[in-house]
Design a protein around this motif. Structure first.
Motif: not given
Length: 297
Positions: A35, A38-39, A260, A270-271, A273
């Motif tokens: 994650n 992904y951010s 999302g 993702s950022t 989260s």
């Protein structure tokens, strides 16, 4: 030495641990690390192409006014949840365990715990009727007692939507924390209360000097789970208000979901989260140091 005495080989204990480590790695730690990666990307859920953008998602997040609104809503959620689920629940548990209410305590405990057994989806649908501006129970009750001026579109107003969701959440969750406190209070030796009573301590002083110190560890657990849950709350708000009207009742989890799965901005989601994870970790560390959990006095 212990494994040899038990007739086990050196590798036997690890065979019991490996399945748990694999499950945690596959479903917790690997997705957690992924994650963070992904951010730093910009991509769609159904597109094979991923564009590396570095810290651009983080810059966008810190400049996003909806993030600030969501943070304020989560803070309100956290503060009110701590007051009710950690503080008031302890008070109710102490009252129910008092000798005066011993005969009816089982009935009262059952009544308080019943809402916990109801699905949050059902609770949110129920409260959508309670908050209804025309046929809702709250407005009908206010009109019945002559307080028509206080009637309100509780979930349709930007001023009250988030607090309507918070109130619903407290009604649903307080029974659970109350029962955990009751279990902790029942584990306190009666000798401590008897000694305090002999010394002339009243109910309030017994609560402060006997009950509170003895349930400190349970209070720490309740505080951590309540605060963490307040910054990850999703179902309550999304089902009742959808984050609206506008974005007035949006929380971080709701906004992450919208980015999302509605806007298909998976990198930005993702950022958000990552922000939620960092906030929860910082708050957990602060609470651990404040409560000095597991440490001797």
């Amino acid at each position: 030495m212990q494994t040899k005495r038990a007739g086990m080989s050196f590798i036997t204990p690890y065979l019991y641990v490996i399945p748990c480590v694999l499950l945690l790695g596959i479903f917790v730690y690997i997705p957690l690390v992924a994650n963070f990666y992904y951010s730093t990307l910009s991509f769609s859920a159904f597109s094979p192409e991923k564009t590396f953008v570095g810290l651009q998602n983080y810059k966008e997040m810190f400049a996003d006014p909806i993030i600030r609104t969501a943070l304020v809503n989560n803070v309100w959620y956290c503060v009110i949840s701590v007051i009710f689920q950690v503080g008031l629940s302890l008070g109710i548990a102490a009252v129910l365990e008092d000798k005066v209410l011993r005969r009816v305590s089982t009935l009262l405990r059952t009544m308080y715990f019943l809402p916990v057994l109801i699905s949050m989806t059902v609770v949110a649908l129920l409260f959508s009727f309670v908050y209804h501006p025309k046929i809702g129970l709250i407005n009908a009750g206010l009109e019945m007692i002559g307080l028509d001026s206080l009637t309100h579109a509780w979930t349709g107003s930007t001023d009250t939507a988030i607090f309507a969701a918070i109130a619903m959440s407290q009604w649903h969750s307080m029974g659970y924390t109350m029962m955990l406190y009751i279990v902790a209070i029942q584990g306190i030796p009666t000798d401590l209360y008897e000694a305090a009573e002999i010394d002339g301590a009243g109910r309030l002083r017994r609560f402060i000097h006997v009950t509170l110190p003895q349930v400190r560890e349970m209070a720490f657990v309740m505080m951590v789970t309540t605060v963490t849950g307040a910054f990850m709350v999703f179902n309550d708000v999304y089902i009742l208000t959808g984050g609206g009207p506008g974005n007035s009742s949006t929380t971080l989890a709701v906004y992450m979901y919208k980015n999302g799965f509605a806007l298909d901005k998976m990198g930005y989601a993702s950022t958000i989260s990552v922000l939620m994870l960092i906030i929860c970790m910082i708050l957990a560390l602060i609470q651990n140091n404040a409560f000095r959990s597991g440490k001797g006095d």
